[in-house]
Scaffold this motif. Structure first.
Motif, PDB file in Angstrom:
ATOM      1  N   LEU A 274     -12.141  57.822  14.098  1.00 37.02           N
ATOM      2  CA  LEU A 274     -10.255  57.962  14.702  1.00 37.02           C
ATOM      3  C   LEU A 274      -9.874  59.000  13.633  1.00 37.02           C
ATOM      4  O   LEU A 274      -9.551  59.305  12.393  1.00 37.02           O
ATOM      5  N   GLY A 275      -8.722  59.841  13.849  1.00 37.05           N
ATOM      6  CA  GLY A 275      -7.593  60.740  12.932  1.00 37.05           C
ATOM      7  C   GLY A 275      -6.295  60.535  13.479  1.00 37.05           C
ATOM      8  O   GLY A 275      -5.940  59.417  14.466  1.00 37.05           O
ATOM      9  N   HIS A 276      -5.895  61.523  13.750  1.00 35.27           N
ATOM     10  CA  HIS A 276      -4.171  62.061  14.008  1.00 35.27           C
ATOM     11  C   HIS A 276      -3.062  61.059  13.569  1.00 35.27           C
ATOM     12  O   HIS A 276      -1.896  61.486  14.301  1.00 35.27           O
ATOM     13  N   GLN A 277      -3.140  59.780  13.893  1.00 38.32           N
ATOM     14  CA  GLN A 277      -2.346  58.617  13.538  1.00 38.32           C
ATOM     15  C   GLN A 277      -2.188  58.748  12.224  1.00 38.32           C
ATOM     16  O   GLN A 277      -0.957  57.528  11.934  1.00 38.32           O
ATOM     17  N   HIS A 278      -3.005  58.449  11.082  1.00 38.45           N
ATOM     18  CA  HIS A 278      -2.548  59.169  10.021  1.00 38.45           C
ATOM     19  C   HIS A 278      -2.802  58.058   9.795  1.00 38.45           C
ATOM     20  O   HIS A 278      -2.326  56.669   8.692  1.00 38.45           O
TER      21      HIS A 278
END
Length: 602
Positions: A274-278
């Motif tokens: 996952l990623g995007h949300q930091h």
């Protein structure tokens, strides 16, 4: 006469017996063979190649791919059977990345960030949403020299665009490893499929680059199709690189942008990145309200999962324990997930740092370019509880550009407002934040004030819709009791509400009542000294992220946008300074809003 005894025949028989025995022994090992595949992940590096802050001029102890690279080397040494995946938002978000967009000859030379990934032997990269910020031509040129496949599993290019770009962005990346059996010459092929998706909201956030050229499909349905096809084509292991997170602080998993929980329910996925949300997962508790999420073990609905923070702060690691048999092939029989953090003690990968020295030196020169002066200090520090000089600098630049765009259009004349938020504020007087002293302004200072590659949009809204906008922004404050101790006022600052979502609207006067319930906090909303009527129409200059739904603000989904600018807002700020007399910013702070509560003002 008895037959003559043949020692040669005996020897041959013995050799044959040993051969059969060895084969049987080797096959026995194959039948019971186990090994571990290590899946490593970086995400949301945002161009932070070095552990260096170009705005403060100081080293940063816990960030930078030059430090993450050391963790990568250590993890590979521990488990040589490994793959390394980059999961998006790589080429935007730093001074070095800004330099590359503005001055690096990407059409003819390998982008310095891609050089770094090639040096580190990445196996595959997934495109995130910020990869599209600079247009498809720049994106294609940037990844042209990548020594690894590039994934965009839910991106569909038009035929004309695909032909023009001449870029091969895959929906499934295939990686094959030969797993050598110990003490034999045998090896067994391991076939790994990697699928990569990103939020379909890209079509809103960067529609000025993508409209008519591409489409970004829903992540769940796109992933289902690719996983099924990968299994049909013989994948032994399926890895999903999803540039998305999961809904935070809620038990509701439904979200079209943060779809990680939903994606984990797709049969056939062995590991999810996952990623995007930091966020850092495992380790963060922001997803604990979702069912079947183990934030300690790093498991989502039975699927091993990692999310490695931001700026190269962590390396995500998933170890898949594999078992092989001649009848059923490879099977995943165990998993474990973890993240490793970059620390102050983590050494820099000196070889990678050498590769980046030329780009680093060019970035330093780029940041030092003078562009004007300011008579007022520009600060975001106190922007979470009072009007901000830095926010108003951005708002005035937006107004300047918006007036030109409206004057050149056929739109009716309406009052123009300007909405902006701080990007690097503080939650208390003790914290640091972006502060620029009065005096010379450099390109680096402008980059510090506006770090995102947004463009200017102009939306048309009525007074009631604008009040809803400000009510959403007022979520930046938690409700407090009337006449509470003034020292408790700081508790009114909602630290779960991002700085970049705390919009202020220049051109209006208003009060935020932190003692009122959510939805009833905006009081005494005035324009030019008069109460704003619910039906009164305005234009509002804002960034394209907000105008097209970023932050989920009411009435802002792209349908109310009347003008879309082409210039990035950092460039608008540069042009604004350049058009002021002698390039000098002289505007004073306008105290047009205030927060009340705790027996008085915060």
């Amino acid at each position: 006469m008895p037959p003559r005894f043949s020692y040669r025949l005996l020897a041959s028989t013995f050799v044959l017996f040993l051969s059969i025995t060895n084969v049987a022994h080797s096959m026995s090992k194959v039948e019971n063979y186990r090994t571990t595949l290590r899946v490593m992940s970086t995400s949301d590096v945002h161009g932070q190649m070095l552990n260096y802050d170009y705005f403060s001029g100081e080293e940063v102890a816990q960030q930078g791919l030059v430090k993450t690279a050391t963790l990568i080397a250590q993890a590979r040494a521990e488990q040589p059977l490994a793959i390394l995946v980059e999961n998006g938002d790589l080429i935007q978000g730093s001074a070095l990345a800004d330099y590359a967009v503005a001055e690096f000859p990407v059409a003819t030379k390998t982008h310095p960030i891609i050089q770094a990934l090639n040096h580190l032997n990445y196996d595959v990269a997934n495109l995130g949403n910020h990869e599209f910020n600079f247009g498809l031509d720049y994106l294609a040129a940037t990844y042209r020299d990548a020594a690894f496949p590039v994934l965009a599993s839910n991106l569909e290019l038009s035929a004309a665009t695909a032909a023009a770009l001449k870029s091969e962005w895959l929906d499934i990346a295939w990686i094959e490893r030969q797993v050598k059996l110990p003490q034999t010459t045998q090896s067994i092929p391991l076939k790994i499929a990697v699928i990569g998706v990103a939020p379909p909201q890209i079509m809103q956030w960067d529609q000025h680059h993508l409209k008519g050229k591409a489409d970004v499909l829903p992540m769940v349905s796109s992933t289902q199709k690719r996983v099924q096809r990968a299994r049909e084509q013989g994948a032994d292991v399926v890895i999903l690189a999803a540039h998305t997170g999961m809904p935070k602080q809620t038990s509701d998993p439904e979200d079209s942008e943060q779809t990680g929980w939903l994606l984990a329910g797709i049969a056939g996925i062995d590991a999810m990145l996952l990623g995007h949300q930091h966020e850092v997962f495992p380790g963060s508790n922001v997803y604990d309200q979702l069912p079947d999420v183990d934030s300690t073990a790093g498991v989502v609905r039975g699927v091993a999962t990692v999310q490695p923070g931001i700026y190269g702060s962590h390396l995500g690691i998933i170890d898949l324990e594999l078992a092989y048999s001649a009848t059923s092939g490879w099977q995943v029989v165990g998993t474990s997930s973890s993240t490793r953090a970059v620390t102050a003690a983590t050494p820099v990968d000196t070889q990678l740092a050498k590769h980046l020295q030329s780009a680093h030196a060019a970035t330093l020169r780029f940041m030092q370019q003078p562009i004007g002066t300011t008579e007022q200090p520009l600060s975001y520090k106190t922007a979470r509880w009072q009007p901000s000089s830095a926010v108003q600098f951005v708002q005035r630049a937006q107004l300047w550009q918006a007036r030109q765009l409206i004057a050149a259009s056929q739109l009716e004349q309406l009052p123009i407002l300007s909405a902006a938020a701080p990007f690097d504020a503080a939650f208390s007087a003790d914290e640091t934040a972006t502060e620029i002293a009065a005096g010379p302004l450099t390109r680096g200072a402008i980059g510090d004030l506006y770090r995102y590659p947004n463009t200017l949009d102009i939306v048309q809204l009525n007074g009631a819709q604008i009040k809803d906008w400000l009510e959403m922004s007022a979520t930046a404050f938690s409700q407090v009791q009337e006449n509470a101790d003034p020292q408790d006022c700081w508790q009114a600052l909602n630290q779960e509400f991002p700085h970049y979502n705390f919009d202020m609207l220049l051109g209006l006067d208003y009060t935020i009542d932190s003692t009122a319930a959510v939805g009833h906090r905006i009081k005494d909303l005035r324009f030019a000294g008069k109460q704003v009527a619910a039906s009164q129409l305005f234009y509002v200059a804002t960034n394209n992220y907000r105008a097209n739904g970023g932050g989920d603000f009411p009435h802002l989904d792209g349908t109310n946008t009347v003008i879309r600018g082409a210039d990035m807002l950092a460039d608008v700020l540069l042009k604004y300074i350049g058009n002021l007399p002698q390039g000098q910013y002289t505007e004073e702070l306008e105290n047009h809003w205030q927060v009340i509560g705790c027996g008085g003002r915060i």
